[in-house]
Design a protein around this motif. Structure first.
Motif, mmCIF file in Angstrom:
data_model
loop_
_atom_site.group_PDB
_atom_site.id
_atom_site.type_symbol
_atom_site.label_atom_id
_atom_site.label_comp_id
_atom_site.label_asym_id
_atom_site.label_seq_id
_atom_site.Cartn_x
_atom_site.Cartn_y
_atom_site.Cartn_z
ATOM 1 N N ARG A 353 116.329 42.854 -39.987
ATOM 2 C CA ARG A 353 117.782 42.753 -39.851
ATOM 3 C C ARG A 353 118.235 41.298 -40.037
ATOM 4 N NH1 ARG A 353 120.819 45.218 -34.765
ATOM 5 N NH2 ARG A 353 119.878 43.513 -33.611
ATOM 6 N N GLU A 354 117.444 40.389 -39.482
ATOM 7 C CA GLU A 354 117.773 38.964 -39.581
ATOM 8 C C GLU A 354 117.828 38.531 -41.049
ATOM 9 O OE1 GLU A 354 115.419 36.780 -36.746
ATOM 10 O OE2 GLU A 354 115.353 35.053 -38.109
ATOM 11 N N THR A 357 120.663 40.228 -42.921
ATOM 12 C CA THR A 357 121.946 39.582 -42.618
ATOM 13 C C THR A 357 122.109 38.302 -43.434
ATOM 14 O OG1 THR A 357 121.819 40.450 -40.379
ATOM 15 C CG2 THR A 357 123.347 38.634 -40.742
ATOM 16 N N LEU A 358 121.049 37.509 -43.459
ATOM 17 C CA LEU A 358 121.127 36.246 -44.214
ATOM 18 C C LEU A 358 121.381 36.523 -45.691
ATOM 19 C CD1 LEU A 358 118.252 34.234 -42.493
ATOM 20 C CD2 LEU A 358 120.713 33.835 -42.285
ATOM 21 N N LYS A 359 120.747 37.560 -46.217
ATOM 22 C CA LYS A 359 120.985 37.903 -47.628
ATOM 23 C C LYS A 359 122.413 38.396 -47.808
ATOM 24 C CE LYS A 359 116.370 38.598 -49.394
ATOM 25 N NZ LYS A 359 115.528 39.432 -50.243
ATOM 26 N N ALA A 360 122.907 39.129 -46.841
ATOM 27 C CA ALA A 360 124.297 39.592 -46.924
ATOM 28 C C ALA A 360 125.262 38.409 -46.904
ATOM 29 C CB ALA A 360 124.588 40.530 -45.756
ATOM 30 N N LEU A 361 124.851 37.341 -46.200
ATOM 31 C CA LEU A 361 125.701 36.140 -46.126
ATOM 32 C C LEU A 361 125.610 35.308 -47.405
ATOM 33 C CD1 LEU A 361 124.993 34.925 -42.468
ATOM 34 C CD2 LEU A 361 126.989 36.146 -43.314
ATOM 35 N N GLY A 362 124.725 35.704 -48.304
ATOM 36 C CA GLY A 362 124.631 34.993 -49.574
ATOM 37 C C GLY A 362 123.404 34.106 -49.709
ATOM 38 N N TRP A 363 122.462 34.226 -48.775
ATOM 39 C CA TRP A 363 121.215 33.463 -48.921
ATOM 40 C C TRP A 363 120.410 34.078 -50.057
ATOM 41 C CZ3 TRP A 363 118.272 30.680 -44.573
ATOM 42 C CH2 TRP A 363 119.155 30.016 -43.729
ATOM 43 N N LYS A 364 119.928 33.219 -50.945
ATOM 44 C CA LYS A 364 119.089 33.720 -52.041
ATOM 45 C C LYS A 364 117.727 34.127 -51.484
ATOM 46 C CE LYS A 364 121.173 30.724 -55.493
ATOM 47 N NZ LYS A 364 121.041 29.462 -56.199
ATOM 48 N N ARG A 476 116.021 44.326 -49.744
ATOM 49 C CA ARG A 476 117.385 44.394 -50.277
ATOM 50 C C ARG A 476 118.313 44.449 -49.077
ATOM 51 N NH1 ARG A 476 118.061 49.161 -52.801
ATOM 52 N NH2 ARG A 476 119.890 48.428 -53.926
ATOM 53 N N PRO A 477 119.374 43.653 -49.084
ATOM 54 C CA PRO A 477 120.197 43.557 -47.876
ATOM 55 C C PRO A 477 120.699 44.910 -47.382
ATOM 56 C CG PRO A 477 121.276 42.501 -49.765
ATOM 57 C CD PRO A 477 119.873 42.790 -50.156
ATOM 58 N N ALA A 478 121.114 45.766 -48.303
ATOM 59 C CA ALA A 478 121.642 47.071 -47.871
ATOM 60 C C ALA A 478 120.561 47.877 -47.158
ATOM 61 C CB ALA A 478 122.151 47.842 -49.080
ATOM 62 N N LEU A 481 119.792 46.350 -43.723
ATOM 63 C CA LEU A 481 120.807 46.642 -42.705
ATOM 64 C C LEU A 481 120.814 48.128 -42.360
ATOM 65 C CD1 LEU A 481 123.573 44.323 -44.139
ATOM 66 C CD2 LEU A 481 122.273 43.988 -42.033
ATOM 67 N N ARG A 482 120.576 48.965 -43.378
ATOM 68 C CA ARG A 482 120.599 50.416 -43.143
ATOM 69 C C ARG A 482 119.457 50.826 -42.212
ATOM 70 N NH1 ARG A 482 120.025 52.170 -48.289
ATOM 71 N NH2 ARG A 482 122.210 51.805 -48.717
ATOM 72 N N GLN B 49 129.173 48.910 -48.172
ATOM 73 C CA GLN B 49 128.140 48.076 -48.806
ATOM 74 C C GLN B 49 128.402 47.910 -50.302
ATOM 75 O OE1 GLN B 49 124.572 50.060 -47.540
ATOM 76 N NE2 GLN B 49 124.600 49.099 -45.525
ATOM 77 N N LEU B 54 126.459 44.595 -51.527
ATOM 78 C CA LEU B 54 125.128 44.686 -50.923
ATOM 79 C C LEU B 54 124.286 45.751 -51.616
ATOM 80 C CD1 LEU B 54 125.981 44.529 -47.096
ATOM 81 C CD2 LEU B 54 125.096 42.704 -48.539
ATOM 82 N N THR B 78 124.720 37.639 -55.454
ATOM 83 C CA THR B 78 124.441 36.865 -54.234
ATOM 84 C C THR B 78 125.499 35.775 -54.060
ATOM 85 O OG1 THR B 78 122.078 37.281 -54.506
ATOM 86 C CG2 THR B 78 122.685 35.449 -53.081
ATOM 87 N N ARG B 81 128.732 37.241 -52.899
ATOM 88 C CA ARG B 81 128.738 37.525 -51.455
ATOM 89 C C ARG B 81 128.932 36.244 -50.662
ATOM 90 N NH1 ARG B 81 124.145 40.937 -52.460
ATOM 91 N NH2 ARG B 81 122.781 39.326 -51.617
ATOM 92 N N ALA B 82 128.250 35.182 -51.139
ATOM 93 C CA ALA B 82 128.326 33.917 -50.407
ATOM 94 C C ALA B 82 129.745 33.355 -50.394
ATOM 95 C CB ALA B 82 127.359 32.920 -51.032
ATOM 96 N N PHE B 87 131.272 39.373 -43.701
ATOM 97 C CA PHE B 87 130.794 40.613 -43.060
ATOM 98 C C PHE B 87 130.834 40.484 -41.545
ATOM 99 C CE2 PHE B 87 128.539 40.982 -47.149
ATOM 100 C CZ PHE B 87 128.783 42.315 -47.469
ATOM 101 N N PHE B 89 129.296 42.913 -38.432
ATOM 102 C CA PHE B 89 128.469 44.110 -38.209
ATOM 103 C C PHE B 89 128.634 44.640 -36.784
ATOM 104 C CE2 PHE B 89 126.342 41.348 -41.282
ATOM 105 C CZ PHE B 89 126.186 42.200 -42.361
ATOM 106 N N ILE B 95 121.579 35.365 -35.460
ATOM 107 C CA ILE B 95 120.169 34.930 -35.426
ATOM 108 C C ILE B 95 119.879 34.497 -33.986
ATOM 109 C CG2 ILE B 95 118.452 33.368 -36.434
ATOM 110 C CD1 ILE B 95 119.863 35.217 -38.510
ATOM 111 N N PRO B 110 124.605 28.692 -48.104
ATOM 112 C CA PRO B 110 124.536 28.986 -49.555
ATOM 113 C C PRO B 110 125.592 28.244 -50.365
ATOM 114 C CG PRO B 110 124.594 31.018 -48.265
ATOM 115 C CD PRO B 110 124.912 29.903 -47.331
ATOM 116 N N LYS B 158 133.984 30.624 -44.252
ATOM 117 C CA LYS B 158 133.949 30.234 -45.674
ATOM 118 C C LYS B 158 135.226 30.626 -46.405
ATOM 119 C CE LYS B 158 131.142 34.344 -46.464
ATOM 120 N NZ LYS B 158 129.789 34.806 -46.743
#
Lengths: 485, 228
Positions: A353-354, A357-364, A476-478, A481-482, B49, B54, B78, B81-82, B87, B89, B95, B110, B158
Motif C-alpha cells: 500500500r505504501e 500510494t507513492l506511485k499514485a502520488l507520481g513517484w516513478k 501497479r498503483p491500482a 491500492l486495490r 482509478q 492509476l 506518472t 498524476r504527479a 488523491f 484515500f 507513510i 516527483p 501541489k
C-alpha cells in the motif's frame, strides 16, 4: 527525503534489518576467517618451502632419477686399515646427495631458456664421519693351560684350550650436510633462506677458498666458534660466518664454496641442483615445460610441486581451509544472500500500500526501486561492518592462539615426492625426507580480504535489493491500492 | 474537462470475465463537484482509478483537457498524476515512518522541488487544514481525522487540477466525517478544482450537485438541485 525515509524505515524494521545484517555478517566473517587462515597456511607453507629453496627461487632443476646400475647398492661403504689395538680410527665419506649430478654447464643452458631471469648451481653433499676404535678380544686359556695369550687373527698355532673374551668395536657416526655455494651468485639458492647473523658471508674472491659458513644450530651443537676451523674429510675450513634460518630448519649444516664442495666429493664441474628464478611468476609452468623440453634428462620441480609433498597437519589444515572452509563460506554467503533477498522481498509485500500510494502520488518506479535497494544496501553495509568486526576478531583469535601445525616434508607425499622434487631438489631435501617442521599458524587479514568483504556486503545488499526492487517496480498503483482496500 | 467515451474495464476472475465498467460515457467540467455512488463491487473505485490515471481502460478513451489518458505512455501518465491529480484515500495511506510534514512532502518529491521549498509548502498546506502545530507528529500520534487532514494537505499541496477522494470519511466517526467534509468542500471552493468523490454515505452524496450511480459497470447521472 531519500535518506530521511531510508533511516526511518530501517529504524522501524530494525529487527528484520538486524536479521538480514546478521546473516550477511556471518557469511562475511566466515569469508574473512577462511581467507586469513588460508593466507596463514600459505605463509606457513612458504616458510617450509623457503627453508628448502631459499628466497626468490621459483623452481629447481635436477637430474632425472635413474635406476641403480647392477652391482651398485647406493649405500656408503667405509674401509678401515688395521691399526693398533685401541687406537682411534676414523673415516669420512662424502656423498653427493641423491647420487645424481648434472654438469656445471647446465646452469648456463638453463639461464639461456626463455622466461628464466636468473639461475645458479649448487652441490649438496652428505658427509658421514665414522670414528672409533676396535679392541681385540683376550684369549683366556682353560684351567689346564694356565697362560693367557692374545687371540685374534694370526694367532699362533697349536691347539690352545680356552676362549676369547672381551674385545669389540665402538664407533660414532656423525652425519651432516654440506652445501657448495656459488659465491659469485649468492642472491639465489638455499643460503638465502638464512641470514648471516655472525661474521660474514662469502666474498666473490673466495670461489675456491677454504672457508665455511655454519648453521647456527649445528655450530652450537658442535661448539664451532667464529674464526675457528671445521674439518671436513680431513680438510680444515676457516669458519667465517654463522647463519640463522629465517624459519624452520637450515638448508645445510655447513656451506662452503662450490669448487671446494666439488673437490671434497670428487665431483669436478658437477652440481646437484640448478636454482631458477623466472621472469614472470605467472609463467612458471611454461618455463618448467621449456626447460624440461630443451634440457633432456632433467627434472624440474616448482614450488607448487614441492608444496604437494608437504603433508602432516599443515597440509590437512590447508586442505580443510581450501576446500571445506571455502565451500562453507560460499554456502553461508549464498544462504545469507537468499535470506536477505527473501526478507527484503517479503518486506516489500508488506509495504504494497505504501509503494502503491507513492506511485499514485507520481513517484516513478525507479525512485521506489532506489528506495528499496538503498535500504537493502545499507542493511548489507551494516552486515558487512558487523562481519568485518567478527571476522577480524576471529582472525585475531587464531593468531593469538597460534596453533602449531606440523609439516612433514617429502614423506607420505606419494611417488612424485621422491621421484620428483624432494629427493633431488637440493640441500635439505634428501635429509628432509620424513623430516617434520613445526609452524605456528597465523591468520593475517589483508587489505584485499577487507575489500572483498566490503564488496560482498555491497553485493549482498544489491542482491537483496534486486529481489525487493524487482517486486516494487512491478507494482501497479491500482493493483497495489486495490489489494489492500 | 474530463471526457469519457465508451470506457470499459474487464477483469479476469478465474475463467470468467467481469465487466467493472461497461461502456461508460461521462463528461465532467472544470471545477465540477461530483459524487460516485453504488453498491460494493459496482465499479466505483475502478472509475475513480481510471480518472486518476492509476489504471487504463480495456476499451474507450478518458480525455482530460484533450489528452487521452488511456494512450499516455507510463512515464507521462506518472508525470500527469504527479502534477494534476490529488488523491485522498479511505485509509489515509500515510507513510507510517514519516511525520506529517514529510508525508505532505512526498507529493512534492516527483516535482523536483528543493528540500527547503518542499518543507515550506508542506507546512503551508498543513496550516491550511488546521495542523500547523502538528508538523512533526507521526501518523500514529494523530487521530483518524487529523491523519485524513494530513492526507488532504498532501493531495492539495501541489495545486492539482483534480481532487479524487475514495471514501474519504469511510474510516471516521460522524463528527470527524463532517469535519473532513467541511475541509474538502472549503478547499474545493477556494481552489476551484474539480472534485470527484466516491462514497457509500448517502448523506454526503446528497450534498453534491451531481451524483453518478454505478451498478454492474453502468452509470446513471442525477443532477441534485438541493446540493449544499
Amino acid at each position: 527525503m531519500f535518506f530521511t525515509y531510508l533511516r526511518r524505515e530501517l529504524r522501524r524494521r530494525r529487527k528484520a534489518a538486524l536479521v538480514v545484517a546478521s546473516g550477511l555478517a556471518l557469511g562475511i566473517a566466515l569469508v574473512i576467517v577462511v581467507n586469513s587462515v588460508s593466507s596463514g597456511m600459505n605463509q606457513a607453507q612458504d616458510k617450509v618451502l623457503q627453508s628448502l629453496y631459499g628466497l626468490g627461487t621459483d623452481m629447481t632443476v635436477t637430474k632425472a632419477a635413474e635406476a641403480p646400475k647392477s652391482g651398485e647398492t647406493g649405500r656408503p661403504r667405509f674401509e678401515f686399515g688395521a691399526k693398533d689395538d685401541g687406537e682411534e680410527q676414523s673415516s669420512d665419506r662424502v656423498m653427493v646427495q641423491g647420487f645424481q649430478t648434472l654438469a656445471s654447464s647446465t646452469v648456463a643452458k638453463v639461464a639461456g631458456q626463455k622466461g628464466v631471469a636468473d639461475s645458479v648451481g649448487g652441490l649438496s653433499l652428505q658427509v658421514m664421519k665414522v670414528s672409533g676404535e676396535f679392541k681385540r678380544g683376550q684369549f683366556k686359556q682353560g684351567q689346564s693351560g694356565g697362560a693367557t695369550r692374545q687371540g685374534g687373527p694370526g694367532g699362533s698355532g697349536g691347539q690352545p684350550q680356552g676362549q676369547v673374551e672381551g674385545g669389540g668395536a665402538s664407533f660414532d657416526v656423525n652425519s651432516y650436510s654440506v652445501y657448495g655455494t656459488d659465491v659469485a651468485k649468492q642472491g639465489l639458492g638455499p643460503l638465502t633462506s638464512s641470514k648471516v647473523t655472525k661474521g660474514r658471508t662469502f666474498k666473490t674472491s673466495e670461489a675456491d677458498a677454504k672457508v665455511a659458513v655454519a648453521d647456527t644450530s649445528y655450530a652450537k651443537e658442535k661448539k664451532l666458534a667464529l674464526g675457528g676451523t671445521v674439518k671436513i674429510k680431513g680438510v680444515k675450513y676457516k669458519l667465517i660466518g654463522i647463519a640463522t634460518p629465517d624459519s624452520g630448519d637450515a638448508a645445510a649444516n655447513l656451506y662452503v664454496p662450490l669448487k671446494q664442495a666439488q673437490t671434497l666429493a670428487g665431483a669436478k664441474n658437477k652440481i646437484t641442483t640448478v636454482y631458477v628464478k623466472a621472469t614472470d611468476s605467472q609463467q612458471i609452468s611454461a618455463v618448467k615445460a621449456t626447460i624440461q623440453k630443451n634440457i633432456s634428462g632433467t627434472t624440474v620441480t616448482t614450488s607448487a610441486d614441492l608444496a604437494d609433498t608437504v603433508s602432516g597437519s599443515l597440509s590437512t589444515a590447508s586442505d580443510l581451509a581450501a576446500n571445506v572452509g571455502k565451500w562453507l563460506s560460499i554456502a553461508v554467503l549464498v544462504a545469507a544472500f537468499l535470506v536477505a533477498g527473501l526478507l527484503t522481498s517479503s518486506a516489500v509485500s508488506r509495504r504494497v500500500r505504501e509503494f502503491g500510494t507513492l506511485k499514485a502520488l507520481g513517484w516513478k518506479s525507479g525512485r521506489v526501486t532506489r528506495q528499496v535497494v538503498g535500504e537493502a544496501v545499507v542493511n548489507g553495509l551494516v552486515g558487512g561492518a558487523l562481519g568485518i568486526a567478527v571476522g577480524l576478531a576471529g582472525a585475531y583469535a587464531v593468531t593469538a592462539i597460534s596453533p602449531t601445525l606440523t609439516a612433514e616434508l617429502g614423506s607420505g607425499a606419494g611417488g612424485g615426492a621422491r621421484g620428483g622434487g624432494m629427493a633431488m631438489g637440493g640441500p635439505g631435501m634428501r635429509q628432509s625426507a620424513g623430516k617434520t617442521l613445526d609452524i605456528a599458524l597465523s591468520a593475517p587479514v589483508s587489505a584485499t580480504t577487507i575489500t572483498l568483504a566490503v564488496g560482498l556486503a555491497v553485493a549482498g545488499g544489491l542482491i537483496a535489493g534486486a529481489f525487493g526492487g524487482w517486486r516494487a517496480s512491478r507494482l501497479r498503483p491500482a493493483d497495489a491500492l486495490r489489494r489492500v482496500e | 474537462m474530463y471526457q469519457l467515451r465508451g470506457v470499459t474495464k474487464q477483469y479476469r476472475r478465474g475463467k470468467d470475465t467481469v465487466d467493472a465498467l461497461a461502456g461508460v460515457d461521462l463528461t465532467i467540467g472544470d471545477g465540477d463537484r461530483l459524487v460516485i455512488q453504488g453498491p460494493t463491487g459496482g465499479g466505483k473505485s475502478t472509475l475513480l482509478q481510471m480518472l486518476g490515471g492509476l489504471d487504463r481502460p480495456t476499451a474507450g478513451s478518458i480525455e482530460l483537457d484533450g489528452v487521452d489518458l488511456a494512450k499516455l505512455p507510463e512515464a507521462r501518465l506518472t508525470k500527469f498524476r504527479a502534477e494534476s491529480i490529488g488523491f485522498v484515500f479511505q485509509s489515509f495511506n500515510l507513510i507510517p515512518t514519516l511525520n506529517a510534514q514529510e508525508n505532505v512532502e512526498t507529493a512534492l518529491v516527483p516535482l523536483g522541488l528543493k528540500a527547503a521549498d518542499r518543507r515550506e509548502r508542506a507546512a503551508q498546506a498543513l496550516n491550511s487544514v488546521g495542523l500547523g502545530e502538528r508538523l512533526g507528529h507521526l501518523p500514529s500520534e494523530m487521530s483518524g481525522g487529523q491523519q485524513q487532514r494530513v492526507a488532504i494537505a498532501r493531495a492539495l499541496v501541489k495545486n492539482p487540477k483534480v481532487l479524487l477522494a475514495d471514501e474519504p470519511t469511510g474510516n471516521l466517526d460522524e463528527s470527524m466525517r463532517d469535519e473532513i467534509m467541511d475541509v474538502l468542500e472549503t478547499m474545493w471552493k477556494e481552489l476551484g478544482l474539480t472534485f470527484i468523490m466516491v462514497t457509500h454515505d448517502s448523506s454526503i452524496a446528497r450534498r453534491a450537485p451531481r451524483l453518478v450511480t454505478i451498478r454492474k459497470g453502468r452509470i446513471t447521472i442525477t443532477e441534485n438541485s438541493k446540493a449544499v
